[in-house]
Every structure is written in structure tokens, then in C-alpha cells.
Motif scaffolding. Structure first.
Motif, PDB file in Angstrom:
ATOM      1  N   GLY A  98      53.556  31.607  38.028  1.00 26.59           N
ATOM      2  CA  GLY A  98      52.660  30.503  37.702  1.00 26.59           C
ATOM      3  C   GLY A  98      52.110  29.801  38.923  1.00 26.59           C
ATOM      4  O   GLY A  98      50.930  29.437  38.960  1.00 26.59           O
ATOM      5  N   THR A  99      52.955  29.607  39.944  1.00 21.09           N
ATOM      6  CA  THR A  99      52.495  28.948  41.159  1.00 21.09           C
ATOM      7  C   THR A  99      51.459  29.797  41.885  1.00 21.09           C
ATOM      8  O   THR A  99      50.419  29.298  42.335  1.00 21.09           O
ATOM      9  CB  THR A  99      53.679  28.657  42.092  1.00 21.09           C
ATOM     10  OG1 THR A  99      54.631  27.841  41.408  1.00 21.09           O
ATOM     11  CG2 THR A  99      53.222  27.948  43.350  1.00 21.09           C
ATOM     12  N   ILE A 100      51.727  31.098  41.995  1.00 20.49           N
ATOM     13  CA  ILE A 100      50.769  32.001  42.650  1.00 20.49           C
ATOM     14  C   ILE A 100      49.444  32.013  41.898  1.00 20.49           C
ATOM     15  O   ILE A 100      48.361  31.958  42.502  1.00 20.49           O
ATOM     16  CB  ILE A 100      51.363  33.418  42.742  1.00 20.49           C
ATOM     17  CG1 ILE A 100      52.562  33.435  43.686  1.00 20.49           C
ATOM     18  CG2 ILE A 100      50.308  34.416  43.207  1.00 20.49           C
ATOM     19  CD1 ILE A 100      53.312  34.746  43.708  1.00 20.49           C
ATOM     20  N   ALA A 101      49.509  32.064  40.564  1.00 19.93           N
ATOM     21  CA  ALA A 101      48.282  32.081  39.763  1.00 19.93           C
ATOM     22  C   ALA A 101      47.507  30.779  39.926  1.00 19.93           C
ATOM     23  O   ALA A 101      46.276  30.790  40.061  1.00 19.93           O
ATOM     24  CB  ALA A 101      48.626  32.318  38.296  1.00 19.93           C
ATOM     25  N   ALA A 102      48.206  29.644  39.913  1.00 17.66           N
ATOM     26  CA  ALA A 102      47.527  28.353  40.037  1.00 17.66           C
ATOM     27  C   ALA A 102      46.868  28.205  41.404  1.00 17.66           C
ATOM     28  O   ALA A 102      45.727  27.736  41.509  1.00 17.66           O
ATOM     29  CB  ALA A 102      48.520  27.217  39.801  1.00 17.66           C
ATOM     30  N   VAL A 103      47.573  28.608  42.448  1.00 19.33           N
ATOM     31  CA  VAL A 103      46.996  28.525  43.800  1.00 19.33           C
ATOM     32  C   VAL A 103      45.791  29.451  43.919  1.00 19.33           C
ATOM     33  O   VAL A 103      44.761  29.096  44.518  1.00 19.33           O
ATOM     34  CB  VAL A 103      48.065  28.864  44.854  1.00 19.33           C
ATOM     35  CG1 VAL A 103      47.433  28.968  46.246  1.00 19.33           C
ATOM     36  CG2 VAL A 103      49.164  27.807  44.860  1.00 19.33           C
ATOM     37  N   TYR A 112      34.960  33.908  37.198  1.00 16.45           N
ATOM     38  CA  TYR A 112      35.459  33.884  35.813  1.00 16.45           C
ATOM     39  C   TYR A 112      36.770  33.096  35.684  1.00 16.45           C
ATOM     40  O   TYR A 112      37.678  33.490  34.956  1.00 16.45           O
ATOM     41  CB  TYR A 112      35.652  35.309  35.280  1.00 16.45           C
ATOM     42  CG  TYR A 112      34.460  36.210  35.463  1.00 16.45           C
ATOM     43  CD1 TYR A 112      33.293  35.996  34.742  1.00 16.45           C
ATOM     44  CD2 TYR A 112      34.508  37.266  36.365  1.00 16.45           C
ATOM     45  CE1 TYR A 112      32.182  36.826  34.917  1.00 16.45           C
ATOM     46  CE2 TYR A 112      33.403  38.102  36.542  1.00 16.45           C
ATOM     47  CZ  TYR A 112      32.244  37.871  35.822  1.00 16.45           C
ATOM     48  OH  TYR A 112      31.158  38.680  35.989  1.00 16.45           O
ATOM     49  N   LYS A 113      36.858  31.991  36.393  1.00 16.26           N
ATOM     50  CA  LYS A 113      38.085  31.195  36.346  1.00 16.26           C
ATOM     51  C   LYS A 113      38.416  30.685  34.938  1.00 16.26           C
ATOM     52  O   LYS A 113      39.586  30.732  34.532  1.00 16.26           O
ATOM     53  CB  LYS A 113      38.009  30.037  37.345  1.00 16.26           C
ATOM     54  CG  LYS A 113      38.211  30.473  38.777  1.00 16.26           C
ATOM     55  CD  LYS A 113      38.535  29.293  39.669  1.00 16.26           C
ATOM     56  CE  LYS A 113      37.320  28.429  39.874  1.00 16.26           C
ATOM     57  NZ  LYS A 113      37.586  27.351  40.891  1.00 16.26           N
ATOM     58  N   ALA A 118      42.184  31.001  30.493  1.00 12.93           N
ATOM     59  CA  ALA A 118      42.416  31.115  29.048  1.00 12.93           C
ATOM     60  C   ALA A 118      43.406  32.227  28.735  1.00 12.93           C
ATOM     61  O   ALA A 118      44.274  32.078  27.867  1.00 12.93           O
ATOM     62  CB  ALA A 118      41.097  31.355  28.322  1.00 12.93           C
ATOM     63  N   VAL A 119      43.289  33.342  29.457  1.00 15.73           N
ATOM     64  CA  VAL A 119      44.215  34.465  29.233  1.00 15.73           C
ATOM     65  C   VAL A 119      45.618  34.096  29.687  1.00 15.73           C
ATOM     66  O   VAL A 119      46.612  34.382  29.012  1.00 15.73           O
ATOM     67  CB  VAL A 119      43.715  35.727  29.966  1.00 15.73           C
ATOM     68  CG1 VAL A 119      44.765  36.831  29.903  1.00 15.73           C
ATOM     69  CG2 VAL A 119      42.405  36.212  29.376  1.00 15.73           C
ATOM     70  N   PRO A 161      52.679  29.694  31.527  1.00 17.14           N
ATOM     71  CA  PRO A 161      51.564  28.752  31.302  1.00 17.14           C
ATOM     72  C   PRO A 161      51.897  27.310  31.653  1.00 17.14           C
ATOM     73  O   PRO A 161      51.030  26.582  32.159  1.00 17.14           O
ATOM     74  CB  PRO A 161      51.278  28.920  29.801  1.00 17.14           C
ATOM     75  CG  PRO A 161      51.754  30.283  29.461  1.00 17.14           C
ATOM     76  CD  PRO A 161      52.945  30.510  30.331  1.00 17.14           C
ATOM     77  N   PHE A 162      53.128  26.873  31.407  1.00 16.77           N
ATOM     78  CA  PHE A 162      53.501  25.500  31.744  1.00 16.77           C
ATOM     79  C   PHE A 162      53.456  25.274  33.248  1.00 16.77           C
ATOM     80  O   PHE A 162      53.031  24.206  33.716  1.00 16.77           O
ATOM     81  CB  PHE A 162      54.891  25.194  31.202  1.00 16.77           C
ATOM     82  CG  PHE A 162      54.988  25.212  29.705  1.00 16.77           C
ATOM     83  CD1 PHE A 162      54.611  24.107  28.965  1.00 16.77           C
ATOM     84  CD2 PHE A 162      55.435  26.334  29.036  1.00 16.77           C
ATOM     85  CE1 PHE A 162      54.694  24.109  27.583  1.00 16.77           C
ATOM     86  CE2 PHE A 162      55.517  26.357  27.657  1.00 16.77           C
ATOM     87  CZ  PHE A 162      55.145  25.244  26.929  1.00 16.77           C
ATOM     88  N   VAL A 163      53.891  26.282  34.007  1.00 16.96           N
ATOM     89  CA  VAL A 163      53.849  26.170  35.462  1.00 16.96           C
ATOM     90  C   VAL A 163      52.405  26.143  35.945  1.00 16.96           C
ATOM     91  O   VAL A 163      52.042  25.342  36.825  1.00 16.96           O
ATOM     92  CB  VAL A 163      54.619  27.333  36.118  1.00 16.96           C
ATOM     93  CG1 VAL A 163      54.597  27.199  37.639  1.00 16.96           C
ATOM     94  CG2 VAL A 163      56.052  27.375  35.616  1.00 16.96           C
TER      95      VAL A 163
END
Length: 284
Positions: A98-103, A112-113, A118-119, A161-163
Motif C-alpha cells: 500500500g505504501t509503495i502504491a500510494a507513493v 490513469y491515476k 479505483a482498482v 486499500p486502507f494503507v
């Protein structure tokens, strides 16, 4: 909310007090079941109702027998061991992903952010029974159904998703010039992340990790689909106790889980306030 001004109209006064009554009723509706469970867990009898001795506040009506049964019963202890083995690993994976995805999504050049976001957060939107059924058919084909790592990966997918949401919210106030300054001084992206970004977004990371841990520790639907008898967790054992044998020990376990949730939510609130102070949203 500010106090009601003395010049408020009758309509404003009506809404002012009605709003508080509505909020109080909602709060009571949400909290009352928990307040019922806590005293019932100390019932000296094997019943799910308040006995005459309990209503009369007679010490003879209260006992720690159900808590003792939880800490001495092999089935409950095995379920607790499984939960303790599954939840931390799932939390670690969910927090990392989650952290890697958010960064990554915080970068301005990522296309297409909205679609990608959404996915990534779809596991918390799609009904859990649908996700569990899909995971069951997919994991069955690759040999992960009924395994420890199958349950861990499924729980990490639910917690990611929460992260992502908490870390993304923390990155909203992040100053990108700090990253450029770090790069201009010769730091590589990995060093920049751990030395510059991570100290500032750590409250969001820890908050997301706590949410992921709670999600894994309390989850029962997915583990019913993917787990075997060797992966029976606390929620699964509680579900079995309700279906096959009405055991009052469930009330003691529920009370302990409520206590753990309260502690974690308190930590979350402390982290939220610390994050706001670091971002300058509230005075120190």
C-alpha cells in the motif's frame, strides 16, 4: 461545534438540539451492543442473558470462568495462535504494498491515476462474499487454497486499500521540493524515500497498518473460503461456536477483541493528531 449564539432563530435552535439528539441516538445504537457484551462475559452461568444475581449486582453472579476457558481451552488457544501468526504477516505485506502504491500514485507523471486507484481500493468496495468466492476459485487453481500463505495473501489484499488511502491522505500535504532537493544533493530514490519521505508520512503508514491489522484480525468470510482446519482463526472459532455449540466463551473473546480495537483506535487518533501537527494543520 461552536455554541448556539444568543440571536439564533427558533428554527436554528430546533435544529441545534435535534442534531444532538439524533447523534446521541446513533451513538447509542452503535455502542449499546458492545455495552451489553462486556458485563455478560462475566456471567457465572452458561447463559447469554442477565441472571437475577447479575441484575442484583450480587458478586455470586459474576465470574471469570469464561475468560479462564478461553486461556485454557486448546481450541481457542490454537485459534488465537493462528490469528497472531496470520495478522502481522498480512499487515506487513499490506503496509509495504500500500505504501509503495500510494507513493507511486502521488507522482504527477503517472497516467490513469483515477482508474488505477479505483482498482486498488476495489477490495473495500466489492462485497466481501464476492471477493472471497473469487479468491477461492483463483487460489484453488494455483494451489494456495487451504494454506497459510493463501490466507495471508488474501488478508493482505483486503488490508492494502486502507494503507493506500491513509498514506495518500498524508502525501497530500507533502512538499515535493524536498524530494528534488534530496536528488540535487546526490541521494538516490531509495535513500530519498527512507530519509526524507518516510519520516514525514510515517503517521499515515502506521495508521494504515493498524487498519490492515484490524481487518485481518477480525475477518471471517475469506478465511472460511480459503482456510482449512489448520488455519482456523479467532473469528472462525467464534462463528463455529455460534453455529455448533453456544459457548459463552464467545462473549469473553468478543470483549477482549473490543478492548484491542479500542487500544488500536486510540493509537490511531494519537497518530492523526501528530500528523496534523507535523503538517501545520493544528497548533502544537
Amino acid at each position: 461545534m461552536s455554541a448556539l449564539p444568543p440571536y439564533a432563530s427558533p428554527l436554528q435552535r430546533t435544529w441545534y438540539y435535534s442534531f444532538r439528539v439524533i447523534c446521541g441516538l446513533i451513538f447509542f445504537f452503535l455502542i449499546f451492543p458492545i455495552l451489553v457484551i462486556l458485563p455478560l462475559s462475566f456471567n457465572a452461568q452458561d447463559f447469554f442473558t442477565f441472571t437475577k444475581e447479575m441484575l442484583a449486582l450480587n458478586p455470586a453472579g459474576y465470574s471469570f470462568k469464561h475468560y479462564q476457558d478461553f486461556f485454557t481451552n486448546p481450541d481457542w488457544q490454537q485459534a488465537l495462535t493462528n490469528s497472531v501468526m496470520i495478522a502481522p504477516v498480512a499487515t506487513l505485506l499490506a503496509t509495504s504494498f500500500g505504501t509503495i502504491a500510494a507513493v507511486g500514485l502521488s507522482q504527477s507523471h503517472v497516467p490513469y491515476k483515477p482508474a488505477i486507484m479505483a482498482v486498488l481500493i476495489s477490495p473495500m468496495i466489492v462485497p466481501l462474499i464476492i471477493s472471497a468466492a473469487g479468491m477461492y476459485f483463483f487460489y484453488s487453481r494455483i494451489g494456495l487454497q487451504g494454506t497459510y500463505w493463501g490466507v495471508v495473501l488474501a488478508h493482505s489484499a483486503l488490508g492494502t486499500p486502507f494503507v493506500i488511502i491513509t498514506v495518500t491522505a498524508t502525501l497530500v500535504g507533502f512538499d515535493r521540493s524536498l524530494v528534488r532537493a534530496s536528488a540535487s544533493l546526490g541521494a538516490n530514490p531509495v535513500t530519498t524515500f527512507f530519509k526524507v519521505q518516510m519520516p514525514l508520512i510515517i503517521p499515515g503508514v502506521v495508521s494504515g497498518a493498524l487498519f490492515a491489522f484490524i481487518t485481518s484480525f477480525d475477518e471471517v468470510v475469506v478465511v472460511l473460503f480459503l482456510g482449512s482446519a489448520g488455519q482456523k482463526t479467532l473469528p472462525w472459532q467464534m462463528f463455529t461456536g455460534l453455529r455448533e455449540q453456544i459457548s459463552p466463551t464467545i462473549l469473553a473473546v468478543a470483549s477482549l477483541m473490543v478492548a484491542i480495537s479500542i487500544v488500536l483506535l486510540t493509537v490511531l487518533e494519537m497518530l492523526r493528531r501528530r500528523s496534523e501537527r507535523l503538517r501545520g494543520l493544528t497548533p502544537g
